[in-house]
Design a protein around this motif. Structure first.
Motif: not given
Lengths: 212, 212
Positions: A75-78, A94-105, A131-138
């Motif tokens: 959840a903190p990552i999301a 640029g922001a999308l690049r960062m997000i993709i890079a972070g998620l890939t790591e 539901a908790f996962y969906r709301e807080n992460v996905v």
DNA sequence: CAACAATAACTTACTCGTCAGTCATATACT
DNA sequence: AGTATATGACTGACGAGTAAGTTATTGTTG
């Protein structure tokens, strides 16, 4: 002969503060190895160096442990992705690049990546957890990407498109690649994050880019 | 008074030919609802209208049923994708469109889509099953997309790129979308295949396209 | 074409191990 | 002394897989 009663160390210590985290650490190890159902609370307890009953002092039930892992591990990552998106609307690309890079790591971290798999596999039996996962992460993660795509379209950096679809197109492959590498290949497949990030980001951002 | 012993119908019938398929049908229903571990063989048996011991006449163990489902439900689809790719190397763009469309339709079929989720959730405990799935499903599907990307690059239709990465970028989002829709949302999210296909395919193929 | 043997398909009833969660009790800490 | 923290031993339910017996079906023989 007989050692005199010297410095007998206590059979256990009070560690009320640190126990929850220790249990979560242990649980992640065991869950990652065995999956949710096949994991035994007793094994988690042993890994955390206390008794099974001890675990139940801190978590009501087995699935509460998994909820704890969602809260602590992903959840903190999301939320962080969301914050990055908000801070980056002025530079969507640029922001999308960062997000993709972070998620890939993140996708390279087998431990953290185990949590989504666990949630997915028990979601039908624990709807609240799902539901908790969906709301807080996905929804946080997809929302972040969506926000940036929308901003990009408005600024004319991206051509018009469905932000929801584009968000999935951006983030989906990262997850699939993580699932495949960690849980189907075992260990055989190397994960070369840097190269992948570049290639994937290139394809997608190029696909979104407004024609010059 | 008492009805005379009239035409008492048999307590059961021999159906050796059709049983395996009936058991697989039932298993898919139960597995989809409960997941692999929480599913009881007894429930599968009841759903298939025979006894639990009857199930074991046709399948050695619970995981053999799952293997049967892979064979029957998803392996043929993957092989079919492969065949489509081989037949379509002369028109990579069109063939990829077809493959994406086919997979997206598949992703709308919750029953079929349950199988990958099941495999993923038990892969760590059944390495043989995981290997079987990888060889017969994942590698076939990714291989098909890869083949077409490579052909496209060689023909100058696509700009140079890593075919492996591009294949994942093409197919990953479809799976993620399926997982999300079927197993995290419950029923709330509508799946509008047609619109999604268009949007996703557009972004990706545009991203791969050689600059005119 | 009956009667009956042989066998394939099926069922009932069981074994045996497992495991989430609890209870009564004990030990460390304040 | 009092309480928070911990444990060992237990319960109760469950479920995969099996053993031994039963019934339908097929074939065989007079």
């Amino acid at each position: 002969m007989a050692e005199p009663a010297r410095e007998q160390k206590p059979k256990w210590r009070r560690r009320a503060e640190s126990r929850p985290d220790e249990i979560l650490d242990a649980a992640l190890t065991i869950f990652e190895r065995d999956g949710f159902d096949a994991a035994r609370v007793e094994d988690i307890a042993k890994e955390a160096k206390l008794s099974k009953a001890g675990v139940y002092l801190y978590f009501d039930a087995k699935d509460a442990i998994l909820r704890g892992l969602i809260e602590r591990e992903v959840a903190p990552i999301a939320r962080n992705l969301r914050a990055m998106a908000e801070a980056g609307v002025s530079d969507p690309k640029g922001a999308l690049r960062m997000i993709i890079a972070g998620l890939t790591e993140l996708a390279g971290d087998r431990r953290k990546f185990a949590v989504p798999r666990l949630v997915l596999s028990v979601a039908s039996r624990y709807p609240d957890l799902a539901a908790f996962y969906r709301e807080n992460v996905v929804d946080q993660g997809l929302g972040a990407a969506e926000m940036l795509v929308k901003a990009g379209v408005e600024q004319g950096v991206f051509r018009p498109c469905e932000p929801g679809v584009a968000a999935r197109s951006l983030l989906g492959p990262i997850f699939i690649h993580g699932f495949y590498t960690h849980f189907l290949l075992g260990d055989r497949g190397p994960l070369e994050p840097a190269a992948r990030i570049e290639a994937h980001t290139d394809i997608l951002l190029n696909g979104l880019a407004a024609r010059g």
